[in-house]
Design a protein around this motif. Structure first.
Motif, short mmCIF file in Angstrom:
data_model
loop_
_atom_site.label_atom_id
_atom_site.label_comp_id
_atom_site.label_asym_id
_atom_site.label_seq_id
_atom_site.Cartn_x
_atom_site.Cartn_y
_atom_site.Cartn_z
N LEU A 1 45.37 29.29 38.23
CA LEU A 1 45.81 30.56 37.65
C LEU A 1 45.07 30.84 36.34
CD1 LEU A 1 49.66 30.53 38.30
CD2 LEU A 1 47.96 32.04 39.30
N ASP A 2 44.88 29.80 35.54
CA ASP A 2 44.11 29.97 34.30
C ASP A 2 42.68 30.40 34.60
OD1 ASP A 2 46.27 29.33 32.72
OD2 ASP A 2 45.67 27.23 32.44
N SER A 3 42.09 29.79 35.63
CA SER A 3 40.73 30.14 36.03
C SER A 3 40.66 31.59 36.49
CB SER A 3 40.27 29.20 37.14
OG SER A 3 39.02 29.60 37.64
N VAL A 4 41.63 32.00 37.30
CA VAL A 4 41.67 33.38 37.77
C VAL A 4 41.88 34.34 36.61
CG1 VAL A 4 43.04 35.01 39.15
CG2 VAL A 4 42.41 32.81 40.11
N GLU A 5 42.75 33.97 35.69
CA GLU A 5 43.01 34.81 34.52
C GLU A 5 41.75 34.98 33.68
OE1 GLU A 5 45.92 34.90 30.58
OE2 GLU A 5 46.27 33.44 32.16
N ASN A 6 41.00 33.89 33.48
CA ASN A 6 39.75 33.96 32.72
C ASN A 6 38.73 34.82 33.45
OD1 ASN A 6 40.75 32.36 30.67
ND2 ASN A 6 39.97 30.47 31.55
N SER A 7 38.66 34.68 34.77
CA SER A 7 37.74 35.50 35.55
C SER A 7 38.10 36.98 35.44
CB SER A 7 37.75 35.08 37.02
OG SER A 7 37.30 33.76 37.17
N LEU A 8 39.38 37.27 35.50
CA LEU A 8 39.81 38.66 35.38
C LEU A 8 39.49 39.22 33.99
CD1 LEU A 8 43.22 38.71 37.26
CD2 LEU A 8 41.11 39.85 37.92
N LYS A 9 39.64 38.38 32.97
CA LYS A 9 39.30 38.83 31.61
C LYS A 9 37.81 39.15 31.52
CE LYS A 9 42.95 36.51 29.00
NZ LYS A 9 43.28 35.46 28.04
N GLU A 10 36.98 38.30 32.14
CA GLU A 10 35.53 38.53 32.12
C GLU A 10 35.18 39.81 32.87
OE1 GLU A 10 33.41 35.12 33.53
OE2 GLU A 10 34.41 33.78 32.13
N LYS B 1 37.13 42.37 33.38
CA LYS B 1 37.64 43.50 32.58
C LYS B 1 36.67 43.81 31.45
CE LYS B 1 41.60 45.00 29.86
NZ LYS B 1 42.87 44.63 29.26
N LYS B 2 36.17 42.76 30.79
CA LYS B 2 35.23 42.96 29.69
C LYS B 2 33.94 43.60 30.20
CE LYS B 2 32.81 40.54 25.97
NZ LYS B 2 31.56 41.20 26.20
N GLU B 3 33.42 43.08 31.33
CA GLU B 3 32.19 43.65 31.89
C GLU B 3 32.41 45.10 32.30
OE1 GLU B 3 30.97 41.12 35.08
OE2 GLU B 3 30.59 39.42 33.77
N PHE B 4 33.56 45.38 32.91
CA PHE B 4 33.87 46.75 33.33
C PHE B 4 33.95 47.67 32.11
CE2 PHE B 4 36.93 50.10 34.39
CZ PHE B 4 36.29 50.66 35.50
N THR B 5 34.60 47.20 31.06
CA THR B 5 34.72 48.01 29.84
C THR B 5 33.34 48.26 29.23
OG1 THR B 5 36.90 47.08 29.43
CG2 THR B 5 35.81 48.11 27.56
N ASP B 6 32.50 47.22 29.21
CA ASP B 6 31.15 47.38 28.68
C ASP B 6 30.36 48.40 29.49
OD1 ASP B 6 31.76 45.52 26.73
OD2 ASP B 6 30.71 43.85 27.72
N GLU B 7 30.45 48.29 30.82
CA GLU B 7 29.74 49.23 31.70
C GLU B 7 30.27 50.65 31.51
OE1 GLU B 7 27.13 48.93 33.85
OE2 GLU B 7 26.87 46.91 33.06
N LEU B 8 31.58 50.77 31.39
CA LEU B 8 32.19 52.09 31.20
C LEU B 8 31.74 52.70 29.87
CD1 LEU B 8 34.17 54.11 32.47
CD2 LEU B 8 35.98 52.97 31.22
#
Length: 91
Positions: free
Chosen positions: A47-56, A58-65
């Motif tokens: 779950l921690d790994s998935v949470e970290n992946s989702l954070k990454e 989200k960050k990439e999506f925000t940067d692209e946006l």
């Protein structure tokens, strides 16, 4: 008195024999309903790994946006410049 002692010993032996006879069934029922500490820790790690992946992501999506938004603003500025240039030429 001896009859009572024999009765008590018989009861204890009966319960002991019953317990060891059903020990595997009881353990299987417990194992099927509850997870072990190690399994729980593995799930938490995943779950921690998935949470970290989702954070990454989200960050990439925000940067692209943000990059797309900046590009959109630049295009809007270029269109405004072209319109002003065309308006100046037509006069």
């Amino acid at each position: 008195m001896i009859k009572l002692a024999v009765f008590c010993i018989t009861c204890v032996l009966s319960v002991t024999i019953w317990y060891f006879g059903h020990h595997e069934d009881i353990n299987q029922k417990i194992e099927s309903k509850y997870v072990t500490k190690i399994e729980l820790e593995l799930v938490i790690q995943k779950l921690d790994s998935v949470e970290n992946s989702l954070k990454e992501v989200k960050k990439e999506f925000t940067d692209e946006l943000n990059a797309l938004e900046e590009t959109n603003n630049e295009i809007a500025d270029l269109i405004t410049d072209i319109r002003l240039t065309l308006a100046g030429i037509s006069q």
